[in-house]
Enzyme design. Structure first.
Site, PDB file in Angstrom:
ATOM      1  N   HIS A 126      34.157  -6.768  -2.947  1.00 37.86           N
ATOM      2  CA  HIS A 126      35.380  -7.156  -3.641  1.00 37.86           C
ATOM      3  C   HIS A 126      36.347  -7.858  -2.694  1.00 37.86           C
ATOM      4  O   HIS A 126      36.500  -7.455  -1.534  1.00 37.86           O
ATOM      5  CB  HIS A 126      36.054  -5.927  -4.262  1.00 37.86           C
TER       6      HIS A 126
ATOM      7  N   ASP B 125      33.698  -9.977  -6.171  1.00 35.40           N
ATOM      8  CA  ASP B 125      34.409  -9.820  -7.441  1.00 35.40           C
ATOM      9  C   ASP B 125      35.922  -9.788  -7.249  1.00 35.40           C
ATOM     10  O   ASP B 125      36.428  -9.506  -6.156  1.00 35.40           O
ATOM     11  CB  ASP B 125      34.002  -8.497  -8.114  1.00 35.40           C
TER      12      ASP B 125
END
Length: 226
Positions: free
Chosen positions: A187, A39
């Site tokens: 992430h 992400d």
């Protein structure tokens, strides 16, 4: 004969109007497959993540922010060119849990479509998976996704946002969550996650699991009619 035709018509009507499942947080428990997702990128760690994935011959799913795809089009395009799945994380990482204005539906739609435009411009790919920031998946978000033929994808495990964890502790938590159908979230901004990624991939493979994209894990390619 008329009775048979009537049954066929009824079956076709029911099949064509079957409710499409929009929201997923994991995949089937029946096959040893998992998905890696990233992400918030493309960001500072995207290049290194791509290097590791290439070294390990693994395809992942990147939930890109539209704003960052616009700011870093080369990295976004590289992810697509190397065969990774391109998905949306909306445009600007807006927290819809905290949004209470009357135009919330319009705001959700705007974030989705603005991100789609930016990601497509950067990568040449129109995403059809979305992960709303903070895992927002309430009915308004699902309805907007379905309207525009998106699937809402959350995750079964992630912890790289916990800054108190050491790299060793983080690795152990991810390794302990390996199971059929798992969707792992990491992430682009997490240095620790990048540092444990290669070892985590090795661990997944050593336990006999195949790493696939989210679409492959969930068999989503044929869910929506083109």
């Amino acid at each position: 004969m008329r009775y048979i035709l009537a049954l066929l018509c009824l079956f076709c009507f029911a099949f064509c109007n079957a409710e499409i499942k929009v929201f997923y947080a994991d995949g089937s428990k029946d096959s040893k497959k998992v998905a890696l997702t990233f992400d918030d990128g493309p960001g500072k760690a995207t290049e290194r993540i791509l290097e590791i994935l290439k070294e390990k011959d693994v395809k992942a799913t990147f939930f890109m922010l539209g704003r960052r795809a616009a700011e870093n089009p080369a990295a976004a395009k590289k992810a697509a060119q190397e065969g990774h799945e391109i998905a949306s994380h909306t445009y600007d990482h807006f927290n819809f849990y905290k949004y209470t204005e009357e135009d919330k539906n319009e705001k959700i739609e705007s974030e989705l479509l603005k991100s789609e435009k930016a990601i497509k411009k950067a990568t040449g790919v129109k995403p059809y998976l979305v992960r709303y920031p903070y895992g927002y998946a309430r009915q308004d978000a699902q309805d907007t996704a379905k309207k525009h033929k998106y699937f809402v994808i959350n995750w079964s495990f992630g912890c790289d946002w916990d800054l108190k964890l050491t790299e060793e502790e983080m690795y152990e938590k991810y390794a302990g969550a390996i199971k059929s159908g798992a969707i792992f979230i990491m992430h682009d901004s997490s240095t620790k996650a990048v540092n444990i990624l290669a070892g985590f991939i090795d661990k997944i493979k050593a336990e006999g699991y195949e790493i696939v994209t989210v679409s492959e894990l969930l068999e989503l390619q044929v869910k929506y009619k083109k």
